[in-house]
Design a protein around this motif. Sequence first.
Motif, PDB file in Angstrom:
ATOM      1  N   UNK A  60       0.822  -1.214   0.000  1.00 52.86           N
ATOM      2  CA  UNK A  60       0.000   0.000   0.000  1.00 52.86           C
ATOM      3  C   UNK A  60       0.857   1.266   0.000  1.00 52.86           C
ATOM      4  N   UNK A  61       0.400   2.274  -0.717  1.00 52.88           N
ATOM      5  CA  UNK A  61       1.086   3.558  -0.739  1.00 52.88           C
ATOM      6  C   UNK A  61       2.367   3.581  -1.543  1.00 52.88           C
ATOM      7  N   UNK A  62       2.642   2.502  -2.299  1.00 52.83           N
ATOM      8  CA  UNK A  62       3.849   2.437  -3.122  1.00 52.83           C
ATOM      9  C   UNK A  62       3.454   2.501  -4.590  1.00 52.83           C
ATOM     10  N   UNK A  63       4.082   3.410  -5.325  1.00 54.18           N
ATOM     11  CA  UNK A  63       3.926   3.493  -6.777  1.00 54.18           C
ATOM     12  C   UNK A  63       5.272   3.206  -7.413  1.00 54.18           C
ATOM     13  N   UNK A  64       5.244   2.472  -8.513  1.00 56.58           N
ATOM     14  CA  UNK A  64       6.446   2.189  -9.297  1.00 56.58           C
ATOM     15  C   UNK A  64       6.325   3.006 -10.572  1.00 56.58           C
ATOM     16  N   UNK A  65       7.271   3.893 -10.816  1.00 56.23           N
ATOM     17  CA  UNK A  65       7.177   4.814 -11.951  1.00 56.23           C
ATOM     18  C   UNK A  65       8.372   4.647 -12.874  1.00 56.23           C
ATOM     19  N   UNK A  66       8.092   4.646 -14.180  1.00 52.47           N
ATOM     20  CA  UNK A  66       9.156   4.569 -15.181  1.00 52.47           C
ATOM     21  C   UNK A  66       8.632   5.159 -16.474  1.00 52.47           C
ATOM     22  N   UNK A  67       9.495   5.242 -17.451  1.00 52.29           N
ATOM     23  CA  UNK A  67       9.075   5.706 -18.775  1.00 52.29           C
ATOM     24  C   UNK A  67       8.633   7.145 -18.775  1.00 52.29           C
ATOM     25  N   UNK A  68       7.391   7.375 -19.198  1.00 53.95           N
ATOM     26  CA  UNK A  68       6.882   8.731 -19.387  1.00 53.95           C
ATOM     27  C   UNK A  68       6.462   9.401 -18.080  1.00 53.95           C
ATOM     28  N   UNK A  69       6.561   8.712 -16.967  1.00 54.60           N
ATOM     29  CA  UNK A  69       6.205   9.316 -15.679  1.00 54.60           C
ATOM     30  C   UNK A  69       7.224  10.386 -15.306  1.00 54.60           C
ATOM     31  N   UNK A  70       6.814  11.313 -14.475  1.00 51.60           N
ATOM     32  CA  UNK A  70       7.779  12.280 -13.965  1.00 51.60           C
ATOM     33  C   UNK A  70       7.670  12.300 -12.447  1.00 51.60           C
ATOM     34  N   UNK A  71       8.770  12.656 -11.806  1.00 54.34           N
ATOM     35  CA  UNK A  71       8.807  12.797 -10.360  1.00 54.34           C
ATOM     36  C   UNK A  71       9.568  14.072 -10.025  1.00 54.34           C
ATOM     37  N   UNK A  72       9.328  14.569  -8.843  1.00 59.94           N
ATOM     38  CA  UNK A  72       9.990  15.784  -8.389  1.00 59.94           C
ATOM     39  C   UNK A  72      11.255  15.383  -7.638  1.00 59.94           C
ATOM     40  N   UNK A  73      12.328  16.133  -7.851  1.00 57.48           N
ATOM     41  CA  UNK A  73      13.611  15.791  -7.254  1.00 57.48           C
ATOM     42  C   UNK A  73      14.088  16.803  -6.237  1.00 57.48           C
ATOM     43  N   UNK A  74      15.285  16.561  -5.698  1.00 56.26           N
ATOM     44  CA  UNK A  74      15.863  17.442  -4.685  1.00 56.26           C
ATOM     45  C   UNK A  74      15.966  18.874  -5.192  1.00 56.26           C
ATOM     46  N   UNK A  75      15.708  19.807  -4.291  1.00 60.35           N
ATOM     47  CA  UNK A  75      15.755  21.224  -4.633  1.00 60.35           C
ATOM     48  C   UNK A  75      14.399  21.779  -5.007  1.00 60.35           C
ATOM     49  N   UNK A  76      13.452  20.904  -5.315  1.00 59.65           N
ATOM     50  CA  UNK A  76      12.090  21.337  -5.629  1.00 59.65           C
ATOM     51  C   UNK A  76      11.335  21.576  -4.328  1.00 59.65           C
ATOM     52  N   UNK A  77      10.263  22.330  -4.425  1.00 61.24           N
ATOM     53  CA  UNK A  77       9.441  22.614  -3.250  1.00 61.24           C
ATOM     54  C   UNK A  77       8.108  21.881  -3.374  1.00 61.24           C
ATOM     55  N   UNK A  78       7.688  21.283  -2.293  1.00 66.42           N
ATOM     56  CA  UNK A  78       6.368  20.664  -2.209  1.00 66.42           C
ATOM     57  C   UNK A  78       5.344  21.789  -2.046  1.00 66.42           C
ATOM     58  N   UNK A  79       4.093  21.523  -2.359  1.00 72.21           N
ATOM     59  CA  UNK A  79       3.030  22.525  -2.203  1.00 72.21           C
ATOM     60  C   UNK A  79       2.944  23.035  -0.764  1.00 72.21           C
ATOM     61  N   UNK A  80       3.415  22.233   0.187  1.00 73.35           N
ATOM     62  CA  UNK A  80       3.400  22.627   1.605  1.00 73.35           C
ATOM     63  C   UNK A  80       4.456  23.688   1.917  1.00 73.35           C
ATOM     64  N   UNK A  81       5.390  23.895   0.984  1.00 72.30           N
ATOM     65  CA  UNK A  81       6.492  24.833   1.199  1.00 72.30           C
ATOM     66  C   UNK A  81       7.744  24.180   1.738  1.00 72.30           C
ATOM     67  N   UNK A  82       7.706  22.860   1.896  1.00 76.91           N
ATOM     68  CA  UNK A  82       8.862  22.108   2.391  1.00 76.91           C
ATOM     69  C   UNK A  82       9.656  21.575   1.198  1.00 76.91           C
TER      70      UNK A  82
END
Length: 91
Positions: A60-82
């Motif tokens: 539960x709560x685990x997604x496996x992403x590859x190919x055309x998926x995108x993810x946010x990396x270090x240095x980016x800001x979450x909507x929470x501001x963190x």
Amino acid sequence: MVDSDARNGGVEGLRLLLEDFPEVAGSGLIVNTGSGGGSKHYFFLIPAGVSLVTKLPKYPGIDFKSGASFVVGPGSMHASGTPYTVAHGSP
């Protein structure tokens, strides 16, 4: 990329995944997501032509992403501001 989303049970899902596949903990880049609560991104390089499923009910709560998926990396800001930060490794 293995995406552990704490809001959706990802802390427990990751614990189960690591029990079954301890090599996941050896990711070359692990990112703490800005959402907090223990959510993490585990980055891996997979061989060309390998397809990943998006979700497995056992984790539960685990997604496996590859190919055309995108993810946010270090240095980016979450909507929470963190910020997203590196927990281990580097790109």
